[in-house]
Design an enzyme around this catalytic site. Structure first.
Site, PDB file in Angstrom:
ATOM      1  N   CYS A 124       8.480   6.301  -5.508  1.00  0.00           N
ATOM      2  CA  CYS A 124       9.510   7.304  -5.765  1.00  0.00           C
ATOM      3  C   CYS A 124      10.924   6.741  -5.632  1.00  0.00           C
ATOM      4  O   CYS A 124      11.414   6.027  -6.501  1.00  0.00           O
ATOM      5  CB  CYS A 124       9.289   8.506  -4.845  1.00  0.00           C
ATOM      6  SG  CYS A 124      10.235   9.988  -5.305  1.00  0.00           S
ATOM      7  N   GLU A 143       2.374  10.106  -5.378  1.00  0.00           N
ATOM      8  CA  GLU A 143       2.828  10.308  -4.002  1.00  0.00           C
ATOM      9  C   GLU A 143       2.447  11.726  -3.562  1.00  0.00           C
ATOM     10  O   GLU A 143       2.515  12.671  -4.346  1.00  0.00           O
ATOM     11  CB  GLU A 143       4.347  10.139  -3.960  1.00  0.00           C
ATOM     12  CG  GLU A 143       4.991  10.352  -2.617  1.00  0.00           C
ATOM     13  CD  GLU A 143       6.512  10.325  -2.707  1.00  0.00           C
ATOM     14  OE1 GLU A 143       7.155   9.945  -1.717  1.00  0.00           O
ATOM     15  OE2 GLU A 143       7.051  10.696  -3.781  1.00  0.00           O
ATOM     16  N   LYS A 161       5.515   2.703   2.294  1.00  0.00           N
ATOM     17  CA  LYS A 161       6.824   2.713   1.638  1.00  0.00           C
ATOM     18  C   LYS A 161       7.865   2.013   2.500  1.00  0.00           C
ATOM     19  O   LYS A 161       8.070   2.370   3.659  1.00  0.00           O
ATOM     20  CB  LYS A 161       7.234   4.173   1.367  1.00  0.00           C
ATOM     21  CG  LYS A 161       8.501   4.343   0.555  1.00  0.00           C
ATOM     22  CD  LYS A 161       8.757   5.829   0.292  1.00  0.00           C
ATOM     23  CE  LYS A 161       9.977   6.062  -0.560  1.00  0.00           C
ATOM     24  NZ  LYS A 161      10.218   7.509  -0.792  1.00  0.00           N
TER      25      LYS A 161
END
Length: 583
Positions: free
Chosen positions: A429, A315, A375
């Site tokens: 994440c 990321e 995301k």
């Protein structure tokens, strides 16, 4: 004396009221004062003992999490917390005990939240989470009056985790008991019942052992044999989780034989500086990842490394969007061509509405981007700020929160490999903490999972290790190998059994490479999804309704049987009501 735990048998019960004086004899003011002082001091002493046990339990639970990984301490913590909540106590006492446990657990677990923004967000979040633990204390105290208290303790615990993992702002799943078990013998249960099942097993094992100890101690003191049934039940409950895990330990994944494999490389380029402004030198971050990929390409050409099917970057590896910046696009293209494989690039993409998405682009050499994942679960107070005017009043750092747009569409991307296309599931994440993220990826056909992450904003704290444990758990839960690519560490390659094949250090450049299996079968946990969790919620609500109904009957109707697991005399029930045990 009653024989059931949850009544007078526990060694931690609040003291009973002294016998009521005869109304005919009267009562002097001095005698009433002494009686009240004795009663109050006894109750405060009992509350102090319970809170001390809750404090110990909270610290024990914290020690079970990475980087210590003392998984057995979670079981001990649940047992000690069960003792702190056992006995005929009011719900308000359970709330206090739960709150103390929550503070003792979350404050040492989450200091990484305030490492660069000061202690206010860290302490505020810890207090908020401790309030959830207070609700758990009330729920556990009430439902543990039903037969088989350890079972109700365990389902109450799962309800706590369900609530705080869902509400508000999408919830905060960090610190679930299941995530402390990646080195423990209960981990194989993840492939059957997922995180709720493993958390329940931890709570049930700890509570059942504590219950057995108290039941045996009661029998030794009273000499009665009427607790034998409760002792036998405690043994059975204590063995349920371990026996089920042992049955699965020979490797559940042997039944999920991989028909193919893929050579994967994860690149950790590192960042120029720690802290919130880690990405102020965005070009330097991109250059670091390009440089490490070029080193991998040199090793491939010299025969020192195997040709990868794809390369995973983390990321924020290129927060200079290659879709709008030609220099960044050329660098990534050159790296992909040099290594002879597509690169999964973590970047930011600005959309037509002016809001960015935290995206992963599949960059295939001269072909450029051929697939994209945005995301889905964006992080509150980081990637966006809920109630912005309100929270901005409390910290000047609030203005640094982004305004990211959640992504839509599939949770898996198609990556063109040397041996054919590979379907890769993405949990970026924060997303890996949520059950629904990895499940959605596998449901979308993912044969391997990829976790791009950036932990540079949390410095050299425990956060990265706690998050790594979640990736290990997801590997077992869904029977998939997992590739964790971090900007600054810890990057890792994880086998489907949850073991770490390769692991980097923190704040050091690294390239990790290995051949990983591509599984296609779905585990029971994947198929069941959230069903076990919601079944537990329904059971708990049903238990609470039974307790509240009995309380109403005791207060407004004929006297009934005790709500403990071993019936008691009516006089004991009446005494219990007078002490407030059912309220």
């Amino acid at each position: 004396m009653r024989d059931s735990i949850g009544d007078d048998a526990t060694i931690l019960d609040d003291p009973a009221e002294p016998p009521r004086p005869s109304r005919a004899a009267g009562d002097s003011a001095g005698h009433a004062s002494r009686r009240w002082s004795t009663l109050v001091s006894g109750r405060w002493a009992a509350l102090f003992v319970r809170c001390a046990l809750a404090l110990v339990a909270g610290l024990a639970m914290w020690s079970a999490f990475p980087p210590r990984n003392w998984w057995f301490m979670a079981v001990i913590a649940m047992g000690v917390l069960f003792l702190a909540l056992a006995g005929p106590i009011r719900g308000r006492v359970g709330a206090v005990v739960g709150f103390v446990f929550g503070l003792a657990f979350y404050i040492p677990l989450l200091p990484w939240i305030g490492v660069y923004v000061g202690p206010l967000p860290w302490i505020a979040l810890s207090i908020a989470l401790a309030l959830y633990s207070a609700l758990f204390g009330v729920c556990a105290v009430w439902t543990m009056r039903l037969p088989c208290p350890p079972l109700w303790f365990a389902v109450s615990w799962v309800n706590l985790e369900t609530l705080r993992s869902s509400f508000p702002f999408g919830g905060f799943p960090w610190g679930r008991a299941a995530f402390s078990q990646v080195d423990g013998p209960l981990l194989p249960l993840a492939s059957i019942l997922g995180a709720p099942g493993v958390s329940a097993a931890v709570a049930l094992l700890g509570a059942a052992v504590a219950w057995l100890i108290v039941v045996l101690a009661t029998r030794a003191v009273t000499g009665t044999g009427s607790v034998a049934r409760a002792a036998a039940l405690a043994v059975v409950l204590a063995l349920v989780g371990p026996i089920a895990a042992i049955a699965l330990t020979p490797d559940t994944l042997d039944r999920n034989v991989a028909s193919a494999s893929v050579q994967v490389a994860a690149v950790q380029g590192n960042v120029p500086r720690l802290g919130l402004d880690f990405n102020a030198q965005r070009r330097a971050v991109l250059d670091n990842h390009v440089r490490e990929t070029m080193h991998l390409a040199d090793a491939v050409r010299s025969g020192g490394a195997e040709q990868p099917d794809f390369v995973a970057w983390p990321e924020n590896a290129s927060d200079i969007s290659p879709l709008t910046n030609s220099d960044a696009a050329q660098e990534i293209t050159d790296a992909s061509i040099s290594v002879g494989a597509p690169i999964l690039v973590g970047t930011l993409v600005m959309n037509s509405d002016g809001r960015p998405t935290n995206s992963v682009l599949v960059w295939d050499g001269a072909h450029g981007p051929v697939a994209r994942y945005d995301k889905h679960i964006v992080q509150p107070f980081g990637e966006y700020l809920p109630w912005r005017p309100f929270f901005s009043m409390f910290s000047s750092y609030a203005s640094m929160a982004g305004n990211f747009r959640p992504g839509t569409g599939p949770s898996a991307i198609t990556v063109p490999g040397r041996s054919g296309d590979v379907t890769v599931g993405v949990s970026t994440c924060w997303e890996i903490a949520f059950d629904r993220s990895a499940k959605a990826a596998v449901d979308d056909g993912a044969r391997i999972l990829y976790v791009p992450t950036n932990n540079a904003t949390f410095g050299k704290t425990d956060m990265t290790y706690q998050q790594l444990a979640m990736s290990q758990f997801r590997a077992v839960e869904h029977g998939r190998a997992v590739v964790v690519a971090a900007t600054s560490g810890v990057s890792a390659i994880i086998e489907p059994d949850g073991s770490i094949a390769h692991e980097s250090g923190v704040f050091t450049p690294a390239v990790l490479a290995d051949r990983l299996p591509l599984h296609s079968a779905r585990t029971v946990a994947t198929v069941l999804g959230a069903w076990p969790q919601w079944i537990i919620v329904v059971v708990t609500v049903g238990g609470l309704l039974v307790v509240l109904t009995r309380r109403y009957r005791f207060s407004h109707g004929p006297r009934g049987a005790d709500v403990g697991d071993i019936p008691a005399a009516k006089g004991d029930v009446r005494e219990s009501e007078e002490r407030g045990d059912n309220g």
